[in-house]
Design an enzyme around this catalytic site. Structure first.
Site, PDB file in Angstrom:
ATOM      1  N   THR A   1     -33.008 -47.094  47.096  1.00 37.94           N
ATOM      2  CA  THR A   1     -32.085 -48.119  46.610  1.00 37.94           C
ATOM      3  C   THR A   1     -32.726 -49.503  46.526  1.00 37.94           C
ATOM      4  O   THR A   1     -32.430 -50.272  45.609  1.00 37.94           O
ATOM      5  CB  THR A   1     -30.844 -48.181  47.534  1.00 37.94           C
ATOM      6  OG1 THR A   1     -30.168 -46.916  47.484  1.00 37.94           O
ATOM      7  CG2 THR A   1     -29.887 -49.276  47.114  1.00 37.94           C
TER       8      THR A   1
ATOM      9  N   THR B   1     -32.486 -44.235  51.969  1.00 35.54           N
ATOM     10  CA  THR B   1     -31.916 -44.054  53.303  1.00 35.54           C
ATOM     11  C   THR B   1     -31.491 -42.618  53.613  1.00 35.54           C
ATOM     12  O   THR B   1     -31.457 -42.227  54.775  1.00 35.54           O
ATOM     13  CB  THR B   1     -30.699 -44.974  53.512  1.00 35.54           C
ATOM     14  OG1 THR B   1     -29.696 -44.672  52.528  1.00 35.54           O
ATOM     15  CG2 THR B   1     -31.094 -46.434  53.411  1.00 35.54           C
TER      16      THR B   1
END
Length: 340
Positions: free
Chosen positions: A14, A91
């Site tokens: 991200t 993540t």
């Protein structure tokens, strides 16, 4: 004083994504362009850093053991040229990668910090700026020579972490170990359980994909389900048990597990609980598992257990040696007793 130099391995995730009409997407070079606009990364007290972008950039949901090997190879090739390393990663599987690298790297004398963000760096409220800035600063000025994970102002031992929050900035937790460091108004370092660190040359071990089964114990689980999984070409089975390592004591299930361990399949007992550890001597149901050859995972995370199995199965160890090493503290991934 000469500035420290940090090597940044950018795998995707991200933090470097760009907004598009189809949502956020990985775009080559976008992260570097965002960092060029942020003067705080180039202040005098910050280290010099070099970004190596891995192509193609990947969503961490697609991470594989081959990607762990690629990251390890990159660091190994540049190990003697830099003072520390930061890995930018999505993540979803960050804790898996941090755990895998912790086992692959032996005799580390430099810090390796894995980080990323929940919101892209280009966005106004991104946590990526703080995470990356701190990871670079800590690698240079507060080095802890192991594989760590930094998120939300906290540095954790990598192989102790789990992703605990899907969409919060406090995305990671370390249920069975205190953090290594907190970056608040002051940098506060904690003393946590140590592990045997060799004094020899740095070694980067290889890792290859391994067939590992996972079974979560639940009320009504049929032994046929477990038997079918063990009929596949698996080398190990992670049994996610109740509480301190309990499972149904059905004769058919125990017989299936005994047959597996006698065939040389490593079966490891890992609690489903968020924190705490397996104690197979506590209840008769846990002792029954031990009697058929199931070994304890103590307080390892699922991520650490899976990647440790990948690592050991990728080396030239036999069944007995793997069972012994799975119950040995190699990189600080487990607490064997209350005094650790």
């Amino acid at each position: 004083m000469q500035k420290k130099s940090i090597y940044v391995v950018y795998t995707g995730g991200t933090i470097g994504m760009q907004h598009s009409e189809h949502g956020y997407i990985p775009v080559s070079g976008h992260l570097q362009r965002q960092l060029a606009k942020m003067p705080e990364f180039h202040r005098e007290e910050m280290p010099d850093f070099t970004i190596k972008e891995h192509l193609p950039l990947i969503d961490s949901s697609n991470i594989t053991p081959e990607d762990w090997q690629s990251i390890a190879d990159d660091i190994n090739e540049n190990y003697h040229n830099y003072d520390g390393f930061v890995i930018l990663h999505g993540t979803d599987t960050m804790a898996f990668t941090a755990s895998a690298l912790s086992f692959m790297f032996e005799n580390l004398s430099k810090p390796i910090i894995v980080t990323g963000s929940q919101i892209p760096l280009e966005a106004l409220r991104s946590d990526g700026q703080t995470n990356l800035l701190n990871a670079l600063y800590l690698a240079a000025h507060h080095p802890i020579n192991e594989v760590a994970l930094f998120f939300n102002n906290t540095l954790y031992r990598g192989n102790r972490t789990v992703k605990a929050h899907a969409d919060g900035f406090n995305a990671f937790a370390s249920p069975n170990s205190a953090p290594l460091l907190e970056a608040g108004i002051n940098i506060k370092q904690f003393k946590i359980n140590s592990f045997p660190k060799g004094k020899g040359e740095f070694i980067a071990h290889n890792i290859t994909p391994q067939p590992i089964g996972v079974v979560t114990i639940y009320p009504g689980l049929s032994d046929v389900v477990v038997k079918n999984i063990l009929m596949q070409p698996v080398k190990a089975l992670i049994l996610r048990s109740y509480g301190v390592g309990n499972a149904p004591s059905h004769p058919a299930l125990l017989s299936t597990l005994r047959e597996a361990t006698e065939r040389g399949i490593v079966v490891i007992n890992l609690t489903q609980c968020i924190s705490g550890r397996v104690n197979m001597e506590g209840y008769a149901t846990g002792q029954a598992l031990a009697e058929v050859g199931v070994i304890s995972g103590y307080d390892m995370t699922f991520e650490a257990t899976l990647t440790k199995l990948h690592y050991l199965l990728s080396q030239q160890y036999n069944y007995t040696e793997i069972c012994r090493l799975m119950q040995q503290n190699l990189r600080g991934e487990m607490t064997l007793n209350d005094n650790d």
